[in-house]
Design a protein around this motif. Structure first.
Motif, PDB file in Angstrom:
ATOM      1  N   LEU A   1       0.834  -1.204   0.000  1.00  0.00           N
ATOM      2  CA  LEU A   1       0.000   0.000   0.000  1.00  0.00           C
ATOM      3  C   LEU A   1       0.866   1.251   0.000  1.00  0.00           C
ATOM      4  O   LEU A   1       0.581   2.216  -0.715  1.00  0.00           O
ATOM      5  CB  LEU A   1      -0.935  -0.011   1.205  1.00  0.00           C
ATOM      6  CG  LEU A   1      -2.042  -1.065   1.190  1.00  0.00           C
ATOM      7  CD1 LEU A   1      -2.723  -1.150   2.546  1.00  0.00           C
ATOM      8  CD2 LEU A   1      -3.045  -0.776   0.093  1.00  0.00           C
ATOM      9  N   GLY A   2       1.951   1.248   0.785  1.00  0.00           N
ATOM     10  CA  GLY A   2       2.857   2.393   0.842  1.00  0.00           C
ATOM     11  C   GLY A   2       3.527   2.668  -0.491  1.00  0.00           C
ATOM     12  O   GLY A   2       3.674   3.828  -0.898  1.00  0.00           O
ATOM     13  N   LYS A   3       3.945   1.617  -1.190  1.00  0.00           N
ATOM     14  CA  LYS A   3       4.573   1.796  -2.507  1.00  0.00           C
ATOM     15  C   LYS A   3       3.603   2.389  -3.522  1.00  0.00           C
ATOM     16  O   LYS A   3       4.020   3.051  -4.468  1.00  0.00           O
ATOM     17  CB  LYS A   3       5.099   0.461  -3.014  1.00  0.00           C
ATOM     18  CG  LYS A   3       6.323  -0.004  -2.272  1.00  0.00           C
ATOM     19  CD  LYS A   3       6.770  -1.357  -2.770  1.00  0.00           C
ATOM     20  CE  LYS A   3       7.948  -1.864  -1.951  1.00  0.00           C
ATOM     21  NZ  LYS A   3       8.360  -3.207  -2.360  1.00  0.00           N
ATOM     22  N   ALA A   4       2.309   2.150  -3.312  1.00  0.00           N
ATOM     23  CA  ALA A   4       1.291   2.699  -4.211  1.00  0.00           C
ATOM     24  C   ALA A   4       0.849   4.103  -3.775  1.00  0.00           C
ATOM     25  O   ALA A   4      -0.042   4.689  -4.388  1.00  0.00           O
ATOM     26  CB  ALA A   4       0.084   1.769  -4.259  1.00  0.00           C
ATOM     27  N   GLY A   5       1.438   4.618  -2.685  1.00  0.00           N
ATOM     28  CA  GLY A   5       1.080   5.949  -2.204  1.00  0.00           C
ATOM     29  C   GLY A   5      -0.184   5.955  -1.357  1.00  0.00           C
ATOM     30  O   GLY A   5      -0.819   6.997  -1.192  1.00  0.00           O
ATOM     31  N   LEU A   6      -0.552   4.815  -0.813  1.00  0.00           N
ATOM     32  CA  LEU A   6      -1.753   4.689  -0.001  1.00  0.00           C
ATOM     33  C   LEU A   6      -1.368   4.415   1.444  1.00  0.00           C
ATOM     34  O   LEU A   6      -0.248   4.021   1.725  1.00  0.00           O
ATOM     35  CB  LEU A   6      -2.630   3.548  -0.529  1.00  0.00           C
ATOM     36  CG  LEU A   6      -2.934   3.575  -2.023  1.00  0.00           C
ATOM     37  CD1 LEU A   6      -3.667   2.319  -2.438  1.00  0.00           C
ATOM     38  CD2 LEU A   6      -3.729   4.808  -2.380  1.00  0.00           C
ATOM     39  N   ARG A   7      -2.309   4.612   2.356  1.00  0.00           N
ATOM     40  CA  ARG A   7      -2.032   4.331   3.764  1.00  0.00           C
ATOM     41  C   ARG A   7      -3.283   3.786   4.432  1.00  0.00           C
ATOM     42  O   ARG A   7      -4.401   4.048   3.996  1.00  0.00           O
ATOM     43  CB  ARG A   7      -1.552   5.566   4.493  1.00  0.00           C
ATOM     44  CG  ARG A   7      -2.543   6.681   4.584  1.00  0.00           C
ATOM     45  CD  ARG A   7      -2.007   7.902   5.336  1.00  0.00           C
ATOM     46  NE  ARG A   7      -2.945   8.987   5.276  1.00  0.00           N
ATOM     47  CZ  ARG A   7      -3.952   9.149   6.114  1.00  0.00           C
ATOM     48  NH1 ARG A   7      -4.145   8.283   7.074  1.00  0.00           N
ATOM     49  NH2 ARG A   7      -4.777  10.170   5.988  1.00  0.00           N
ATOM     50  N   VAL A   8      -3.072   3.028   5.506  1.00  0.00           N
ATOM     51  CA  VAL A   8      -4.176   2.473   6.279  1.00  0.00           C
ATOM     52  C   VAL A   8      -4.686   3.555   7.231  1.00  0.00           C
ATOM     53  O   VAL A   8      -3.891   4.240   7.880  1.00  0.00           O
ATOM     54  CB  VAL A   8      -3.721   1.225   7.058  1.00  0.00           C
ATOM     55  CG1 VAL A   8      -4.816   0.719   7.981  1.00  0.00           C
ATOM     56  CG2 VAL A   8      -3.304   0.124   6.091  1.00  0.00           C
ATOM     57  N   ALA A   9      -5.977   3.720   7.276  1.00  0.00           N
ATOM     58  CA  ALA A   9      -6.619   4.723   8.139  1.00  0.00           C
ATOM     59  C   ALA A   9      -7.027   4.077   9.451  1.00  0.00           C
ATOM     60  O   ALA A   9      -7.268   2.874   9.505  1.00  0.00           O
ATOM     61  CB  ALA A   9      -7.846   5.286   7.431  1.00  0.00           C
TER      62      ALA A   9
END
Length: 97
Positions: A75-83
């Protein structure tokens, strides 16, 4: 044959903890692409609200320890994060004016 009452929760929800997690993402497809073929059985459930996407994992405790860092990395490599988990609707504290 034992029929389940429609008011009862399904067997898989009774014994399993809440396995949902939420990802801050611009679209459902961005999360699907990030989790594609990820280990541990994570899948996208759908949009929770405007900013977050609800996801579900099917990992037991041991697999969760092993595979959760991999999911976070993807997720981090895709620019996303867990909320953080959103509060249920009825849990708001009322304040006196």
């Amino acid at each position: 044959m034992n029929h389940q009452d429609s008011k009862d929760r399904p067997w898989h929800e009774e014994e399993a903890p809440d396995r949902r997690f939420y990802v801050v993402a611009p679209s459902v497809n961005a999360v699907r692409r990030a989790l594609f073929r990820a280990p541990g059985g994570a899948r996208v459930v759908g949009r929770h609200d405007r900013e977050t996407i609800a996801c579900l994992h099917t990992m037991d405790a041991r697999s969760y320890e092993r595979h959760w860092p991999i999911l976070l990395s993807r997720l981090g490599k895709a620019g996303l994060r867990v909320a953080p988990r959103p509060r249920p609707v009825g849990d708001h504290v009322q304040r006196d004016g």
